[in-house]
Scaffold this motif. Sequence first.
Motif, PDB file in Angstrom:
ATOM      1  N   THR A  49       0.839  -1.208   0.000  1.00  0.00           N
ATOM      2  CA  THR A  49       0.000   0.000   0.000  1.00  0.00           C
ATOM      3  C   THR A  49       0.874   1.257   0.000  1.00  0.00           C
ATOM      4  OG1 THR A  49      -1.794  -1.168   1.106  1.00  0.00           O
ATOM      5  CG2 THR A  49      -1.820   1.228   1.265  1.00  0.00           C
ATOM      6  N   THR A  50       1.971   1.223   0.743  1.00  0.00           N
ATOM      7  CA  THR A  50       2.877   2.373   0.751  1.00  0.00           C
ATOM      8  C   THR A  50       3.402   2.650  -0.659  1.00  0.00           C
ATOM      9  OG1 THR A  50       3.515   1.844   3.024  1.00  0.00           O
ATOM     10  CG2 THR A  50       4.999   3.299   1.796  1.00  0.00           C
ATOM     11  N   ARG A  53       0.493   4.096  -2.775  1.00  0.00           N
ATOM     12  CA  ARG A  53       0.177   5.460  -2.347  1.00  0.00           C
ATOM     13  C   ARG A  53       1.278   6.435  -2.764  1.00  0.00           C
ATOM     14  NH1 ARG A  53      -3.702   6.521   1.417  1.00  0.00           N
ATOM     15  NH2 ARG A  53      -2.423   8.150   2.335  1.00  0.00           N
ATOM     16  N   THR A  54       2.512   5.965  -2.733  1.00  0.00           N
ATOM     17  CA  THR A  54       3.630   6.818  -3.144  1.00  0.00           C
ATOM     18  C   THR A  54       3.541   7.128  -4.637  1.00  0.00           C
ATOM     19  OG1 THR A  54       4.969   5.761  -1.443  1.00  0.00           O
ATOM     20  CG2 THR A  54       6.145   7.033  -3.077  1.00  0.00           C
ATOM     21  N   LEU A  56       0.957   7.336  -6.405  1.00  0.00           N
ATOM     22  CA  LEU A  56      -0.174   8.217  -6.692  1.00  0.00           C
ATOM     23  C   LEU A  56      -0.023   9.582  -6.022  1.00  0.00           C
ATOM     24  CD1 LEU A  56      -2.897   5.473  -6.302  1.00  0.00           C
ATOM     25  CD2 LEU A  56      -2.145   6.546  -8.442  1.00  0.00           C
ATOM     26  N   LEU A  58       0.267  10.269  -2.864  1.00  0.00           N
ATOM     27  CA  LEU A  58      -0.426  10.401  -1.574  1.00  0.00           C
ATOM     28  C   LEU A  58       0.558  10.315  -0.413  1.00  0.00           C
ATOM     29  CD1 LEU A  58      -3.401   8.018  -2.449  1.00  0.00           C
ATOM     30  CD2 LEU A  58      -3.406  10.520  -2.471  1.00  0.00           C
ATOM     31  N   VAL A  59       1.747   9.802  -0.705  1.00  0.00           N
ATOM     32  CA  VAL A  59       2.801   9.677   0.306  1.00  0.00           C
ATOM     33  C   VAL A  59       4.081  10.177  -0.351  1.00  0.00           C
ATOM     34  CG1 VAL A  59       4.285   7.967   1.453  1.00  0.00           C
ATOM     35  CG2 VAL A  59       1.804   7.709   1.559  1.00  0.00           C
ATOM     36  N   GLU A  89      -7.631   2.938  -1.216  1.00  0.00           N
ATOM     37  CA  GLU A  89      -8.384   2.695   0.011  1.00  0.00           C
ATOM     38  C   GLU A  89      -9.705   2.092  -0.445  1.00  0.00           C
ATOM     39  OE1 GLU A  89      -6.809   3.134   2.567  1.00  0.00           O
ATOM     40  OE2 GLU A  89      -5.301   4.626   2.019  1.00  0.00           O
TER      41      GLU A  89
END
Length: 331
Positions: A49-50, A53-54, A56, A58-59, A89
Amino acid sequence: MAAVLEISGLRKTYRGRRGEVRHALDGFDMRVEAGQVHGFLGPNGSGKTTTLRTLLGLVAPNGGRMAILGQPVPEQLPDVIRRVGAIVESPQFFPHFSATETLSLLARAGGVAPQRVPAVLDLVGLTDRAGDRVRTYSLGMRQRLAVASALLKEPELLILDEPANGLDPAGIREMRTLMRDLVASGTTVVLSSHILGEIQLICDSVTIIARGRRITAGPVAEVMAAHSGGGLRVRLEAVADLPAAETALIRAAETPPAPSAETTPDPSAETPVTVHRQADHLLVHGVDQPAWVTRTLAAADLYVSELSPVTVDLEDVFLELTGGDETGAGR
Ligand SMILES: Nc1ncnc2c1ncn2[C@@H]1O[C@H](COP(=O)(O)OP(=O)(O)O)[C@@H](O)[C@H]1O
Ligand SMILES: [Mg+2]
Protein backbone atom coordinates in the motif's frame (compact mmCIF):
# COMPACT_ATOMS: atom_id res chain seq x y z
CA MET A 1 8.45 -3.24 -24.66
CA ALA A 2 7.37 -0.06 -22.96
CA ALA A 3 7.08 -0.12 -19.21
CA VAL A 4 3.81 1.23 -17.92
CA LEU A 5 5.22 1.43 -14.46
CA GLU A 6 8.82 1.72 -13.32
CA ILE A 7 10.09 2.06 -9.81
CA SER A 8 13.70 1.94 -8.75
CA GLY A 9 15.31 2.24 -5.37
CA LEU A 10 12.15 3.51 -3.72
CA ARG A 11 12.56 4.30 -0.04
CA LYS A 12 10.06 5.33 2.56
CA THR A 13 10.82 5.55 6.25
CA TYR A 14 8.43 6.12 9.09
CA ARG A 15 9.26 7.09 12.63
CA GLY A 16 8.05 4.59 15.18
CA ARG A 17 6.43 5.59 18.46
CA ARG A 18 9.80 5.85 20.20
CA GLY A 19 11.29 7.83 17.35
CA GLU A 20 13.00 4.80 15.80
CA VAL A 21 13.29 4.68 12.02
CA ARG A 22 11.21 2.02 10.28
CA HIS A 23 11.84 1.22 6.64
CA ALA A 24 8.49 0.63 4.98
CA LEU A 25 10.26 0.64 1.59
CA ASP A 26 13.93 -0.15 1.52
CA GLY A 27 15.18 0.31 -2.05
CA PHE A 28 12.18 -1.22 -3.78
CA ASP A 29 12.22 -1.92 -7.55
CA MET A 30 9.31 -2.81 -9.80
CA ARG A 31 8.65 -2.87 -13.51
CA VAL A 32 5.33 -3.55 -15.22
CA GLU A 33 5.04 -4.00 -18.98
CA ALA A 34 1.99 -2.94 -20.95
CA GLY A 35 -0.88 -5.29 -21.70
CA GLN A 36 -0.91 -7.59 -18.71
CA VAL A 37 -2.31 -8.16 -15.28
CA HIS A 38 0.59 -7.73 -12.90
CA GLY A 39 0.33 -9.11 -9.40
CA PHE A 40 1.95 -7.22 -6.56
CA LEU A 41 2.33 -9.84 -3.91
CA GLY A 42 3.62 -9.65 -0.38
CA PRO A 43 2.76 -10.43 3.22
CA ASN A 44 0.79 -7.93 5.29
CA GLY A 45 2.99 -4.99 6.19
CA SER A 46 5.52 -5.65 3.40
CA GLY A 47 4.99 -2.24 1.76
CA LYS A 48 2.42 -2.75 -0.99
CA THR A 49 0.00 0.00 0.00
CA THR A 50 2.88 2.37 0.75
CA THR A 51 4.25 1.75 -2.76
CA LEU A 52 0.90 2.37 -4.44
CA ARG A 53 0.18 5.46 -2.35
CA THR A 54 3.63 6.82 -3.14
CA LEU A 55 3.05 6.26 -6.85
CA LEU A 56 -0.17 8.22 -6.69
CA GLY A 57 1.39 11.13 -4.85
CA LEU A 58 -0.43 10.40 -1.57
CA VAL A 59 2.80 9.68 0.31
CA ALA A 60 6.14 11.46 -0.18
CA PRO A 61 9.06 9.04 -0.65
CA ASN A 62 12.44 9.47 1.00
CA GLY A 63 14.29 8.41 -2.13
CA GLY A 64 14.18 6.52 -5.41
CA ARG A 65 12.69 7.09 -8.84
CA MET A 66 9.26 6.33 -10.27
CA ALA A 67 7.66 6.68 -13.68
CA ILE A 68 4.10 6.06 -14.83
CA LEU A 69 3.50 5.64 -18.56
CA GLY A 70 7.02 6.93 -19.16
CA GLN A 71 6.49 10.14 -17.16
CA PRO A 72 8.52 10.73 -14.01
CA VAL A 73 6.33 11.01 -10.94
CA PRO A 74 5.51 12.77 -8.73
CA GLU A 75 6.80 15.58 -11.03
CA GLN A 76 4.48 14.77 -13.95
CA LEU A 77 1.63 13.40 -11.86
CA PRO A 78 -0.82 16.20 -12.73
CA ASP A 79 -0.44 15.22 -16.41
CA VAL A 80 -0.31 11.48 -16.08
CA ILE A 81 -2.95 10.96 -13.40
CA ARG A 82 -5.74 11.39 -15.99
CA ARG A 83 -4.53 8.17 -17.60
CA VAL A 84 -4.50 6.19 -14.35
CA GLY A 85 -7.40 4.68 -12.45
CA ALA A 86 -6.78 3.60 -8.88
CA ILE A 87 -8.49 2.20 -5.84
CA VAL A 88 -6.09 2.27 -2.94
CA GLU A 89 -8.38 2.70 0.01
CA SER A 90 -11.56 0.64 -0.13
CA PRO A 91 -14.04 3.24 -1.33
CA GLN A 92 -17.21 3.98 0.59
CA PHE A 93 -20.39 4.46 -1.38
CA PHE A 94 -23.67 6.01 -0.32
CA PRO A 95 -25.75 2.96 0.54
CA HIS A 96 -28.98 4.57 -0.64
CA PHE A 97 -27.62 5.40 -4.08
CA SER A 98 -27.81 2.97 -6.95
CA ALA A 99 -24.71 2.11 -8.98
CA THR A 100 -25.95 4.33 -11.79
CA GLU A 101 -26.48 7.26 -9.42
CA THR A 102 -23.09 6.73 -7.79
CA LEU A 103 -21.23 6.60 -11.09
CA SER A 104 -23.20 9.51 -12.59
CA LEU A 105 -22.22 11.64 -9.63
CA LEU A 106 -18.57 10.65 -9.96
CA ALA A 107 -18.65 11.18 -13.74
CA ARG A 108 -20.05 14.69 -13.34
CA ALA A 109 -17.49 15.53 -10.64
CA GLY A 110 -14.66 14.19 -12.80
CA GLY A 111 -15.75 15.78 -16.08
CA VAL A 112 -16.46 12.39 -17.66
CA ALA A 113 -19.14 12.09 -20.39
CA PRO A 114 -22.39 10.59 -18.99
CA GLN A 115 -22.43 7.90 -21.72
CA ARG A 116 -19.43 6.39 -20.01
CA VAL A 117 -21.60 5.29 -17.04
CA PRO A 118 -23.54 2.51 -18.82
CA ALA A 119 -20.32 1.50 -20.57
CA VAL A 120 -18.41 0.88 -17.31
CA LEU A 121 -21.45 -0.80 -15.73
CA ASP A 122 -21.42 -3.19 -18.65
CA LEU A 123 -17.66 -3.75 -18.37
CA VAL A 124 -17.90 -4.81 -14.73
CA GLY A 125 -21.10 -6.80 -15.26
CA LEU A 126 -23.38 -4.66 -13.08
CA THR A 127 -25.87 -3.58 -15.73
CA ASP A 128 -28.66 -5.84 -14.43
CA ARG A 129 -28.42 -4.46 -10.92
CA ALA A 130 -27.42 -0.89 -11.78
CA GLY A 131 -30.73 0.54 -10.57
CA ASP A 132 -30.66 -1.22 -7.18
CA ARG A 133 -29.35 0.47 -4.08
CA VAL A 134 -25.73 -0.23 -3.22
CA ARG A 135 -26.71 -1.49 0.24
CA THR A 136 -28.32 -4.51 -1.40
CA TYR A 137 -25.05 -5.44 -3.14
CA SER A 138 -22.75 -8.29 -2.21
CA LEU A 139 -19.13 -7.52 -1.37
CA GLY A 140 -18.12 -8.70 -4.84
CA MET A 141 -20.62 -6.33 -6.46
CA ARG A 142 -19.31 -3.43 -4.37
CA GLN A 143 -15.79 -4.24 -5.47
CA ARG A 144 -16.94 -4.26 -9.07
CA LEU A 145 -18.63 -0.90 -8.54
CA ALA A 146 -15.33 0.40 -7.17
CA VAL A 147 -13.54 -0.88 -10.27
CA ALA A 148 -16.25 0.73 -12.43
CA SER A 149 -15.61 4.07 -10.73
CA ALA A 150 -11.88 3.75 -11.44
CA LEU A 151 -12.64 2.93 -15.08
CA LEU A 152 -14.78 6.03 -15.75
CA LYS A 153 -11.92 7.99 -17.27
CA GLU A 154 -10.79 5.07 -19.47
CA PRO A 155 -7.43 4.64 -17.77
CA GLU A 156 -4.48 3.05 -19.53
CA LEU A 157 -3.27 1.81 -16.17
CA LEU A 158 -5.57 0.50 -13.46
CA ILE A 159 -4.14 0.12 -9.95
CA LEU A 160 -6.10 -1.93 -7.43
CA ASP A 161 -4.97 -2.48 -3.85
CA GLU A 162 -6.18 -5.87 -2.57
CA PRO A 163 -9.29 -5.93 -4.78
CA ALA A 164 -10.05 -9.55 -3.99
CA ASN A 165 -9.91 -9.06 -0.22
CA GLY A 166 -12.82 -10.83 1.39
CA LEU A 167 -14.18 -12.21 -1.87
CA ASP A 168 -15.34 -15.79 -2.04
CA PRO A 169 -13.97 -18.06 -4.80
CA ALA A 170 -16.83 -17.12 -7.12
CA GLY A 171 -16.10 -13.44 -6.53
CA ILE A 172 -12.42 -14.02 -7.28
CA ARG A 173 -13.32 -15.77 -10.53
CA GLU A 174 -15.52 -12.82 -11.49
CA MET A 175 -12.64 -10.52 -10.72
CA ARG A 176 -10.39 -12.61 -12.89
CA THR A 177 -12.81 -12.46 -15.82
CA LEU A 178 -13.10 -8.71 -15.40
CA MET A 179 -9.30 -8.26 -15.34
CA ARG A 180 -8.93 -10.39 -18.48
CA ASP A 181 -11.56 -8.32 -20.26
CA LEU A 182 -9.80 -5.12 -19.27
CA VAL A 183 -6.44 -6.36 -20.52
CA ALA A 184 -8.09 -7.45 -23.77
CA SER A 185 -9.41 -3.91 -24.16
CA GLY A 186 -5.88 -2.50 -23.77
CA THR A 187 -5.69 -1.62 -20.09
CA THR A 188 -2.72 -2.66 -17.98
CA VAL A 189 -3.72 -3.78 -14.51
CA VAL A 190 -1.63 -3.82 -11.35
CA LEU A 191 -3.27 -5.53 -8.44
CA SER A 192 -1.87 -6.16 -5.02
CA SER A 193 -2.65 -9.08 -2.80
CA HIS A 194 -1.25 -10.90 0.19
CA ILE A 195 -2.92 -14.09 -1.02
CA LEU A 196 -1.05 -16.31 -3.43
CA GLY A 197 -3.97 -18.18 -4.83
CA GLU A 198 -5.51 -14.96 -6.12
CA ILE A 199 -2.37 -13.84 -7.89
CA GLN A 200 -1.85 -17.27 -9.37
CA LEU A 201 -5.41 -17.30 -10.68
CA ILE A 202 -5.59 -13.76 -11.97
CA CYS A 203 -2.14 -12.52 -12.99
CA ASP A 204 0.28 -12.97 -15.90
CA SER A 205 3.31 -11.69 -14.05
CA VAL A 206 4.21 -10.90 -10.52
CA THR A 207 6.47 -8.83 -8.30
CA ILE A 208 7.00 -10.30 -4.85
CA ILE A 209 7.81 -7.87 -2.07
CA ALA A 210 8.91 -8.61 1.49
CA ARG A 211 10.16 -6.11 4.07
CA GLY A 212 10.06 -3.28 1.57
CA ARG A 213 12.24 -4.98 -1.03
CA ARG A 214 11.60 -6.86 -4.24
CA ILE A 215 12.56 -10.46 -3.74
CA THR A 216 11.60 -11.78 -7.15
CA ALA A 217 9.66 -10.80 -10.27
CA GLY A 218 8.65 -12.23 -13.63
CA PRO A 219 5.93 -14.17 -15.43
CA VAL A 220 4.01 -16.25 -12.88
CA ALA A 221 4.92 -19.51 -14.62
CA GLU A 222 8.61 -18.57 -14.73
CA VAL A 223 8.75 -17.54 -11.11
CA MET A 224 7.23 -20.87 -10.16
CA ALA A 225 9.45 -22.87 -12.53
CA ALA A 226 12.58 -21.16 -11.25
CA HIS A 227 11.81 -22.41 -7.80
CA SER A 228 10.39 -25.84 -8.56
CA GLY A 229 13.79 -27.30 -9.45
CA GLY A 230 12.01 -30.01 -11.42
CA GLY A 231 11.56 -32.07 -8.27
CA LEU A 232 10.31 -35.64 -8.47
CA ARG A 233 8.56 -37.66 -5.78
CA VAL A 234 9.66 -41.28 -5.85
CA ARG A 235 7.84 -44.02 -3.95
CA LEU A 236 8.93 -47.62 -3.86
CA GLU A 237 6.96 -50.81 -3.42
CA ALA A 238 8.81 -51.33 -0.12
CA VAL A 239 9.45 -48.37 2.17
CA ALA A 240 12.35 -50.30 3.69
CA ASP A 241 14.17 -49.98 0.36
CA LEU A 242 14.32 -46.17 0.50
CA PRO A 243 17.87 -45.99 1.90
CA ALA A 244 19.13 -48.36 -0.78
CA ALA A 245 17.34 -46.38 -3.45
CA GLU A 246 18.85 -43.15 -2.15
CA THR A 247 22.32 -44.68 -2.35
CA ALA A 248 21.71 -46.09 -5.84
CA LEU A 249 20.52 -42.75 -7.20
CA ILE A 250 23.38 -40.76 -5.68
CA ARG A 251 25.93 -43.28 -6.94
CA ALA A 252 24.45 -43.26 -10.46
CA ALA A 253 24.35 -39.48 -10.53
CA GLU A 254 28.03 -39.32 -9.61
CA THR A 255 29.01 -41.85 -12.28
CA PRO A 256 30.23 -40.17 -15.48
CA PRO A 257 27.63 -40.19 -18.26
CA ALA A 258 27.15 -43.60 -19.81
CA PRO A 259 27.25 -43.92 -23.61
CA SER A 260 23.49 -44.24 -23.83
CA ALA A 261 22.01 -40.77 -23.50
CA GLU A 262 18.70 -42.18 -22.36
CA THR A 263 20.05 -43.45 -19.11
CA THR A 264 21.96 -40.37 -18.00
CA PRO A 265 20.77 -37.34 -16.19
CA ASP A 266 20.64 -34.34 -18.51
CA PRO A 267 24.31 -33.37 -18.88
CA SER A 268 23.30 -29.79 -19.63
CA ALA A 269 21.54 -29.54 -16.31
CA GLU A 270 23.49 -27.14 -14.15
CA THR A 271 21.94 -28.33 -10.93
CA PRO A 272 23.46 -31.53 -9.57
CA VAL A 273 21.14 -34.40 -8.75
CA THR A 274 20.12 -34.30 -5.10
CA VAL A 275 18.13 -36.87 -3.15
CA HIS A 276 16.25 -36.19 0.07
CA ARG A 277 14.78 -39.09 1.95
CA GLN A 278 11.34 -38.46 3.44
CA ALA A 279 9.30 -40.78 5.68
CA ASP A 280 7.74 -42.74 2.81
CA HIS A 281 9.30 -41.39 -0.35
CA LEU A 282 12.34 -39.74 -1.88
CA LEU A 283 12.49 -36.22 -3.23
CA VAL A 284 14.82 -36.10 -6.18
CA HIS A 285 15.92 -32.85 -7.77
CA GLY A 286 18.05 -32.02 -10.78
CA VAL A 287 16.88 -34.90 -12.99
CA ASP A 288 15.74 -33.93 -16.44
CA GLN A 289 14.37 -37.30 -17.55
CA PRO A 290 12.20 -39.06 -14.95
CA ALA A 291 12.83 -42.37 -16.71
CA TRP A 292 16.43 -42.18 -15.52
CA VAL A 293 15.16 -42.68 -11.97
CA THR A 294 13.09 -45.73 -12.89
CA ARG A 295 15.93 -47.32 -14.86
CA THR A 296 18.56 -46.62 -12.26
CA LEU A 297 16.43 -48.13 -9.52
CA ALA A 298 15.34 -51.11 -11.61
CA ALA A 299 19.01 -51.81 -12.29
CA ALA A 300 19.41 -52.10 -8.51
CA ASP A 301 16.35 -54.39 -8.22
CA LEU A 302 14.28 -51.61 -6.68
CA TYR A 303 10.79 -51.07 -8.01
CA VAL A 304 9.15 -47.71 -8.26
CA SER A 305 5.46 -47.52 -7.33
CA GLU A 306 5.09 -43.79 -7.92
CA LEU A 307 7.12 -41.26 -9.84
CA SER A 308 5.51 -37.86 -9.99
CA PRO A 309 6.62 -34.27 -10.41
CA VAL A 310 6.47 -32.26 -7.22
CA THR A 311 4.02 -29.52 -8.03
CA VAL A 312 5.14 -26.20 -6.72
CA ASP A 313 2.66 -23.44 -6.42
CA LEU A 314 3.30 -19.80 -5.85
CA GLU A 315 2.59 -20.30 -2.19
CA ASP A 316 5.63 -22.57 -1.82
CA VAL A 317 7.80 -20.07 -3.66
CA PHE A 318 6.43 -17.28 -1.53
CA LEU A 319 7.09 -19.10 1.72
CA GLU A 320 10.55 -20.08 0.55
CA LEU A 321 11.44 -16.51 -0.38
CA THR A 322 9.86 -14.71 2.52
CA GLY A 323 10.54 -17.36 5.10
CA GLY A 324 6.86 -17.24 5.97
CA ASP A 325 7.46 -13.73 7.24
CA GLU A 326 4.26 -12.03 8.26
CA THR A 327 5.76 -9.29 10.35
CA GLY A 328 6.87 -6.96 7.58
CA ALA A 329 9.28 -4.11 7.95
CA GLY A 330 9.34 -3.66 11.68
CA ARG A 331 13.07 -3.28 12.00
N1 LIG B 1 1.32 6.15 8.10
C1 LIG B 1 2.17 5.27 8.60
N2 LIG B 1 2.90 5.54 9.70
C2 LIG B 1 3.77 4.64 10.22
N3 LIG B 1 4.02 3.45 9.67
C3 LIG B 1 3.35 3.11 8.55
C4 LIG B 1 2.38 3.99 7.96
N4 LIG B 1 1.87 3.39 6.86
C5 LIG B 1 2.48 2.18 6.78
N5 LIG B 1 3.35 2.01 7.79
C6 LIG B 1 4.22 0.83 8.00
O1 LIG B 1 4.88 0.54 6.80
C7 LIG B 1 4.96 -0.87 6.58
C8 LIG B 1 4.33 -1.22 5.25
O2 LIG B 1 2.93 -1.05 5.34
P1 LIG B 1 1.95 -1.21 4.10
O3 LIG B 1 2.52 -0.49 2.92
O4 LIG B 1 0.59 -0.83 4.53
O5 LIG B 1 2.04 -2.78 3.83
P2 LIG B 1 1.04 -3.73 3.00
O6 LIG B 1 0.13 -2.87 2.20
O7 LIG B 1 1.96 -4.58 2.18
O8 LIG B 1 0.30 -4.55 4.01
C9 LIG B 1 4.31 -1.52 7.77
O9 LIG B 1 5.29 -1.85 8.70
C10 LIG B 1 3.41 -0.42 8.30
O10 LIG B 1 3.21 -0.57 9.69
MG1 LIG C 1 -1.95 -2.89 2.11
